[in-house]
Design a protein around this motif. Structure first.
Motif, PDB file in Angstrom:
ATOM      1  N   VAL A 132       0.828  -1.208   0.000  1.00 49.76           N
ATOM      2  CA  VAL A 132       0.000   0.000   0.000  1.00 49.76           C
ATOM      3  C   VAL A 132       0.861   1.257   0.000  1.00 49.76           C
ATOM      4  O   VAL A 132       0.628   2.193  -0.780  1.00 49.76           O
ATOM      5  N   LEU A 133       1.877   1.308   0.870  1.00 56.31           N
ATOM      6  CA  LEU A 133       2.690   2.519   1.000  1.00 56.31           C
ATOM      7  C   LEU A 133       3.504   2.816  -0.252  1.00 56.31           C
ATOM      8  O   LEU A 133       3.680   3.984  -0.624  1.00 56.31           O
ATOM      9  N   THR A 134       4.030   1.752  -0.893  1.00 56.38           N
ATOM     10  CA  THR A 134       4.860   1.956  -2.086  1.00 56.38           C
ATOM     11  C   THR A 134       4.072   1.804  -3.370  1.00 56.38           C
ATOM     12  O   THR A 134       4.625   1.965  -4.457  1.00 56.38           O
ATOM     13  N   ASN A 135       2.777   1.451  -3.232  1.00 57.09           N
ATOM     14  CA  ASN A 135       1.910   1.250  -4.399  1.00 57.09           C
ATOM     15  C   ASN A 135       2.527   0.229  -5.356  1.00 57.09           C
ATOM     16  O   ASN A 135       2.553   0.411  -6.573  1.00 57.09           O
ATOM     17  N   SER A 136       3.048  -0.850  -4.779  1.00 56.79           N
ATOM     18  CA  SER A 136       3.712  -1.882  -5.580  1.00 56.79           C
ATOM     19  C   SER A 136       2.826  -3.107  -5.683  1.00 56.79           C
ATOM     20  O   SER A 136       1.787  -3.197  -5.038  1.00 56.79           O
ATOM     21  N   GLY A 137       3.250  -4.071  -6.489  1.00 57.72           N
ATOM     22  CA  GLY A 137       2.490  -5.301  -6.656  1.00 57.72           C
ATOM     23  C   GLY A 137       3.008  -6.115  -7.814  1.00 57.72           C
ATOM     24  O   GLY A 137       4.119  -5.912  -8.296  1.00 57.72           O
ATOM     25  N   TYR A 138       2.174  -7.025  -8.280  1.00 57.68           N
ATOM     26  CA  TYR A 138       2.534  -7.916  -9.361  1.00 57.68           C
ATOM     27  C   TYR A 138       2.264  -7.263 -10.715  1.00 57.68           C
ATOM     28  O   TYR A 138       1.357  -6.453 -10.857  1.00 57.68           O
ATOM     29  N   THR A 139       3.037  -7.640 -11.701  1.00 60.65           N
ATOM     30  CA  THR A 139       2.744  -7.326 -13.101  1.00 60.65           C
ATOM     31  C   THR A 139       3.038  -8.572 -13.924  1.00 60.65           C
ATOM     32  O   THR A 139       4.003  -9.286 -13.652  1.00 60.65           O
ATOM     33  N   TYR A 140       2.192  -8.835 -14.922  1.00 55.26           N
ATOM     34  CA  TYR A 140       2.355 -10.008 -15.776  1.00 55.26           C
ATOM     35  C   TYR A 140       2.434  -9.570 -17.231  1.00 55.26           C
ATOM     36  O   TYR A 140       1.654  -8.712 -17.663  1.00 55.26           O
ATOM     37  N   PRO A 141       3.343 -10.157 -18.010  1.00 51.17           N
ATOM     38  CA  PRO A 141       3.445  -9.777 -19.423  1.00 51.17           C
ATOM     39  C   PRO A 141       2.378 -10.458 -20.267  1.00 51.17           C
ATOM     40  O   PRO A 141       2.040 -11.628 -20.053  1.00 51.17           O
ATOM     41  N   GLY A 142       1.841  -9.704 -21.240  1.00 44.48           N
ATOM     42  CA  GLY A 142       0.939 -10.282 -22.232  1.00 44.48           C
ATOM     43  C   GLY A 142      -0.261 -10.984 -21.644  1.00 44.48           C
ATOM     44  O   GLY A 142      -0.928 -10.501 -20.736  1.00 44.48           O
ATOM     45  N   TYR A 143      -0.525 -12.186 -22.199  1.00 42.90           N
ATOM     46  CA  TYR A 143      -1.694 -12.960 -21.795  1.00 42.90           C
ATOM     47  C   TYR A 143      -1.434 -13.835 -20.565  1.00 42.90           C
ATOM     48  O   TYR A 143      -2.306 -14.609 -20.164  1.00 42.90           O
ATOM     49  N   VAL A 144      -0.251 -13.707 -19.963  1.00 43.16           N
ATOM     50  CA  VAL A 144       0.073 -14.519 -18.788  1.00 43.16           C
ATOM     51  C   VAL A 144      -0.896 -14.224 -17.647  1.00 43.16           C
ATOM     52  O   VAL A 144      -1.211 -15.096 -16.838  1.00 43.16           O
ATOM     53  N   ILE A 145      -1.398 -13.001 -17.607  1.00 42.71           N
ATOM     54  CA  ILE A 145      -2.295 -12.622 -16.516  1.00 42.71           C
ATOM     55  C   ILE A 145      -3.583 -13.446 -16.543  1.00 42.71           C
ATOM     56  O   ILE A 145      -4.155 -13.758 -15.500  1.00 42.71           O
ATOM     57  N   TYR A 146      -4.055 -13.830 -17.738  1.00 40.23           N
ATOM     58  CA  TYR A 146      -5.276 -14.630 -17.832  1.00 40.23           C
ATOM     59  C   TYR A 146      -5.033 -16.050 -17.317  1.00 40.23           C
ATOM     60  O   TYR A 146      -5.876 -16.619 -16.614  1.00 40.23           O
ATOM     61  N   ALA A 147      -3.878 -16.610 -17.671  1.00 43.31           N
ATOM     62  CA  ALA A 147      -3.521 -17.937 -17.149  1.00 43.31           C
ATOM     63  C   ALA A 147      -3.357 -17.888 -15.641  1.00 43.31           C
ATOM     64  O   ALA A 147      -3.786 -18.801 -14.918  1.00 43.31           O
ATOM     65  N   SER A 148      -2.758 -16.806 -15.151  1.00 43.29           N
ATOM     66  CA  SER A 148      -2.581 -16.655 -13.710  1.00 43.29           C
ATOM     67  C   SER A 148      -3.926 -16.547 -13.005  1.00 43.29           C
ATOM     68  O   SER A 148      -4.114 -17.105 -11.920  1.00 43.29           O
ATOM     69  N   ALA A 149      -4.872 -15.823 -13.632  1.00 41.76           N
ATOM     70  CA  ALA A 149      -6.205 -15.682 -13.034  1.00 41.76           C
ATOM     71  C   ALA A 149      -6.907 -17.033 -12.944  1.00 41.76           C
ATOM     72  O   ALA A 149      -7.502 -17.371 -11.915  1.00 41.76           O
ATOM     73  N   LEU A 150      -6.823 -17.825 -14.016  1.00 43.90           N
ATOM     74  CA  LEU A 150      -7.447 -19.145 -14.012  1.00 43.90           C
ATOM     75  C   LEU A 150      -6.835 -20.029 -12.936  1.00 43.90           C
ATOM     76  O   LEU A 150      -7.553 -20.720 -12.195  1.00 43.90           O
ATOM     77  N   TYR A 151      -5.510 -20.009 -12.837  1.00 39.54           N
ATOM     78  CA  TYR A 151      -4.835 -20.842 -11.846  1.00 39.54           C
ATOM     79  C   TYR A 151      -5.166 -20.387 -10.422  1.00 39.54           C
ATOM     80  O   TYR A 151      -5.383 -21.214  -9.525  1.00 39.54           O
ATOM     81  N   THR A 152      -5.227 -19.073 -10.210  1.00 42.96           N
ATOM     82  CA  THR A 152      -5.515 -18.548  -8.871  1.00 42.96           C
ATOM     83  C   THR A 152      -6.911 -18.953  -8.411  1.00 42.96           C
ATOM     84  O   THR A 152      -7.096 -19.421  -7.278  1.00 42.96           O
ATOM     85  N   PHE A 153      -7.903 -18.793  -9.287  1.00 44.11           N
ATOM     86  CA  PHE A 153      -9.264 -19.171  -8.909  1.00 44.11           C
ATOM     87  C   PHE A 153      -9.395 -20.685  -8.761  1.00 44.11           C
ATOM     88  O   PHE A 153     -10.162 -21.169  -7.917  1.00 44.11           O
ATOM     89  N   TYR A 154      -8.638 -21.437  -9.567  1.00 40.69           N
ATOM     90  CA  TYR A 154      -8.648 -22.901  -9.434  1.00 40.69           C
ATOM     91  C   TYR A 154      -8.106 -23.320  -8.068  1.00 40.69           C
ATOM     92  O   TYR A 154      -8.710 -24.152  -7.380  1.00 40.69           O
ATOM     93  N   THR A 155      -6.975 -22.726  -7.648  1.00 38.37           N
ATOM     94  CA  THR A 155      -6.395 -23.087  -6.354  1.00 38.37           C
ATOM     95  C   THR A 155      -7.309 -22.661  -5.204  1.00 38.37           C
ATOM     96  O   THR A 155      -7.408 -23.363  -4.193  1.00 38.37           O
ATOM     97  N   LEU A 156      -7.982 -21.525  -5.356  1.00 39.83           N
ATOM     98  CA  LEU A 156      -8.885 -21.071  -4.295  1.00 39.83           C
ATOM     99  C   LEU A 156     -10.069 -22.025  -4.152  1.00 39.83           C
ATOM    100  O   LEU A 156     -10.422 -22.432  -3.037  1.00 39.83           O
ATOM    101  N   ILE A 157     -10.673 -22.393  -5.285  1.00 45.27           N
ATOM    102  CA  ILE A 157     -11.838 -23.284  -5.251  1.00 45.27           C
ATOM    103  C   ILE A 157     -11.457 -24.659  -4.722  1.00 45.27           C
ATOM    104  O   ILE A 157     -12.146 -25.229  -3.865  1.00 45.27           O
ATOM    105  N   THR A 158     -10.331 -25.207  -5.210  1.00 42.57           N
ATOM    106  CA  THR A 158      -9.922 -26.538  -4.760  1.00 42.57           C
ATOM    107  C   THR A 158      -9.527 -26.528  -3.279  1.00 42.57           C
ATOM    108  O   THR A 158      -9.765 -27.506  -2.564  1.00 42.57           O
ATOM    109  N   SER A 159      -8.937 -25.435  -2.808  1.00 46.32           N
ATOM    110  CA  SER A 159      -8.565 -25.373  -1.391  1.00 46.32           C
ATOM    111  C   SER A 159      -9.811 -25.353  -0.510  1.00 46.32           C
ATOM    112  O   SER A 159      -9.822 -25.964   0.565  1.00 46.32           O
ATOM    113  N   ILE A 160     -10.868 -24.672  -0.960  1.00 44.16           N
ATOM    114  CA  ILE A 160     -12.118 -24.660  -0.193  1.00 44.16           C
ATOM    115  C   ILE A 160     -12.752 -26.048  -0.185  1.00 44.16           C
ATOM    116  O   ILE A 160     -13.206 -26.542   0.861  1.00 44.16           O
ATOM    117  N   ILE A 161     -12.771 -26.700  -1.352  1.00 44.31           N
ATOM    118  CA  ILE A 161     -13.338 -28.050  -1.445  1.00 44.31           C
ATOM    119  C   ILE A 161     -12.566 -29.024  -0.560  1.00 44.31           C
ATOM    120  O   ILE A 161     -13.150 -29.836   0.168  1.00 44.31           O
TER     121      ILE A 161
END
Length: 241
Positions: A119-148
């Motif tokens: 928050v203080l440095t306004n930093s975070g992740y950045t992904y090149p190109g379409y990698v962000i979509y693959a990352s989004a799919l994987y993140t939601f997959y891990t969240l759903i499977t962890s809940i299950i």
């Protein structure tokens, strides 16, 4: 349509692999899958620590180093569960479950540091190109499977496996925060103030939610311990009769 010989050979190979005792046990034995997942999570965790440390040194980034510290603490907790699970009946699984719950509080220290730094440095992740979509799919997959898995492995009655799945869920929550920063950086037109506000809100929610998970685990451990004592008292009364 008639199958070619390579297709038949491939199908035969897949069938032979599926018929091996180890693979068959992995498919049918939930407890065995849980055991394998503990080792898998630990190994991947420590590889990720080395990766983040290397990035932190290369880019002289406090952000990457703080992430490495967080995942190092998480990896040590998973290592403790692996060692405890290997000892089998020689270890008090309920005690391991309770210690894991208490460990979530110090785990929140580097987690909170990461969030404040974000928050203080306004930093975070950045992904090149379409990698962000693959990352989004994987993140939601891990969240759903962890809940299950939280629900599924709780039915086995193994406190250690339940604790391992709780750690997976905590890691998935952190992945959600990282994905949010990347999505805002790539798609948002609201400016840096919006990014800082959303990171603060989401980060604060995740930090508080991990605390609630730890409190729930401690209360659940107390309830299980009370149930065991009551069951033991009933057994002693029946033996005396």
């Amino acid at each position: 349509m008639r199958r070619t010989k390579p297709d038949s050979d491939r199908d035969g190979l897949i069938k032979r692999v599926a018929d091996t005792p180890l693979v068959r046990r992995y498919v049918t034995d939930l407890a065995f899958r849980g055991n394998v997942s503990i080792y898998q999570g630990m190994v991947v965790n420590f590889i990720y620590v080395v990766f983040r440390v290397a990035l932190g040194i290369w880019y002289t980034s406090v952000w990457f180093i703080s992430m490495a510290v967080y995942y190092l603490v998480l990896g040590v907790m998973r290592l403790y569960l692996v060692v405890s699970y290997r000892r089998g009946e020689q270890v008090d699984q309920l005690r391991c479950y309770r210690r894991t719950a208490w460990s979530l509080f110090p785990l929140n220290v580097p987690m909170g540091g990461m969030m404040v730094l974000m928050v203080l440095t306004n930093s975070g992740y950045t992904y090149p190109g379409y990698v962000i979509y693959a990352s989004a799919l994987y993140t939601f997959y891990t969240l759903i499977t962890s809940i299950i898995n939280l629900v599924k492995y709780r039915k086995l009655g193994s406190p250690i496996l339940s604790a391992a799945k709780a750690l997976n869920f905590v890691a998935a929550l952190m992945s959600i925060l990282g994905l949010q920063t990347a999505m805002i950086a790539q798609f948002s037109t609201e400016g840096e103030g919006y990014r800082m506000l959303m990171n603060a809100l989401t980060g604060g929610f995740i930090w508080a939610f991990v605390v609630l998970i730890a409190v729930y685990m401690l209360r659940h451990a107390r309830a299980l311990e009370k149930g065991e004592k009551e069951a033991g008292a009933v057994e002693q009364a029946e033996e005396q009769v």
